[in-house]
Design an enzyme around this catalytic site. Structure first.
Site, mmCIF file in Angstrom:
data_model
loop_
_atom_site.group_PDB
_atom_site.id
_atom_site.type_symbol
_atom_site.label_atom_id
_atom_site.label_comp_id
_atom_site.label_asym_id
_atom_site.label_seq_id
_atom_site.Cartn_x
_atom_site.Cartn_y
_atom_site.Cartn_z
ATOM 1 N N CYS A 136 0.862 -1.180 0.000
ATOM 2 C CA CYS A 136 0.000 0.000 0.000
ATOM 3 C C CYS A 136 0.900 1.231 0.000
ATOM 4 C CB CYS A 136 -0.942 -0.001 1.202
ATOM 5 S SG CYS A 136 -0.095 -0.037 2.793
ATOM 6 N N THR A 137 0.327 2.401 0.167
ATOM 7 C CA THR A 137 1.092 3.640 0.032
ATOM 8 C C THR A 137 2.205 3.767 1.061
ATOM 9 O OG1 THR A 137 -0.906 4.725 -0.783
ATOM 10 C CG2 THR A 137 0.919 6.155 -0.135
#
Length: 313
Positions: A183-184
């Site tokens: 994810c980010t």
């Protein structure tokens, strides 16, 4: 000459920590005052399960904030990713109380105890290049639209709340496989891998520090990342070396836009883009057009109109 990211005057910190924080409500006002006194802007989320947010300010101000948070015993060991910007990418400072610091909507998830195995950015390429590994992007569709890892599976979720349902629908092919998730900044992966393990998926890995740490540490010549990484502030996206990307934001639907999408006849600054042109009413478009007019007038006066940005990660 284009300055390197480190030479830019604003430091941006994406931070989080899953930790038992039963007194989180009492932290809100003092933390907001601490940030505002130092000119820090951004959003911090507080919940009984910890802290999450992205903030920006001068390097000294951000260093002071991180030290302040680390001094809180429960938050020691904070996960922080730094990047830089030319101007403050947030309009105001907000400290909010939440039920979850990243909203999955599932009770009983404890990333501190059940999260998957961390994989350092330097070792990520080998893991996801293994044909026996199923690589899963835990971000939402508007984020994956502008960049992801080569070969990654996209669950096509609109919100993180939809991820558990996707995982449950796909359990038969997830079990017995090596599952690598990213994810980010790492926070959604911690929760997603904890959920997966509770569902009986035993061999689950996640990218330590998220895409941001990977783009910071892995040279572009060795990278398996394709495109840009959406970030939840006015920079919109970053690329390798955490340099500010080319994506912009549609102010009507808040979908990130590539330069090609901005060239579409369906794009009108502040009013519509290819992702929302057909779904907004005439009344909506008129309202957006008036807002855009106010934005442009404010910019001419040198007083930017506070149109806001995304706050979740």
């Amino acid at each position: 000459m284009v300055p390197s990211p480190e030479d830019l005057p604003v430091r941006v910190a994406a931070l989080y920590r899953f930790a038992a924080l039963p007194d989180h409500e009492a932290l809100r006002a003092p933390l907001a005052a601490f940030c505002c006194e130092r000119g820090i802007r951004g959003t911090l989320l507080l919940a009984a399960e910890g802290i999450n947010g992205t903030v920006a300010g001068t390097p000294d101000a951000i260093s002071s904030l991180v030290a302040h948070l680390e001094a809180i015993p429960a938050l020691s060991g904070l996960d922080v990713k730094y990047s830089h910007a030319e101007t403050l990418p947030f309009h105001r400072m907000k400290v909010r109380l939440k039920k979850e610091i990243v909203t999955m909507g599932v009770e009983g998830i404890d990333p501190e105890r059940h999260a998957g195995t961390y994989v350092d950015p330097a070792d990520w390429n080998a893991l996801i290049s293994d044909p026996d590994t199923l690589v899963v992007d835990t971000r939402n569709a508007y984020e994956t639209a502008i960049g992801t890892f080569s070969g990654a599976e996209d669950p096509h979720t609109e919100t993180f709340r939809e991820f558990p349902a996707w995982a449950e629908r796909n359990l038969n092919r997830l079990k017995g496989r090596k599952v690598a998730m990213f994810c980010t900044g790492g926070i959604r992966c911690e929760k997603a891998t904890a959920f997966m393990k509770l569902q009986g998926v035993e061999e689950v890995y996640h990218l330590k520090g998220g895409i941001l740490k990977y783009l910071e540490e892995v040279p572009s010549s060795e990278s398996l990342w394709q495109g840009e990484c959406f970030v939840f502030d006015e920079r919109v996206s970053v690329g390798h070396g955490l340099e500010i990307g080319e994506a912009s934001l549609c102010r009507a639907c808040r979908h990130p836009l590539t330069p090609e999408e901005r060239s579409s006849p369906q794009f009108e600054e502040g009013v519509s883009c290819p992702h929302c042109c057909e779904t907004r009413s005439v009344k909506d478009r008129a309202r957006y057009a008036e807002r855009q007019r106010q934005v442009e007038l404010a910019e001419k006066r040198g007083t930017p109109f506070p149109i806001g940005t995304s706050t979740h990660r």
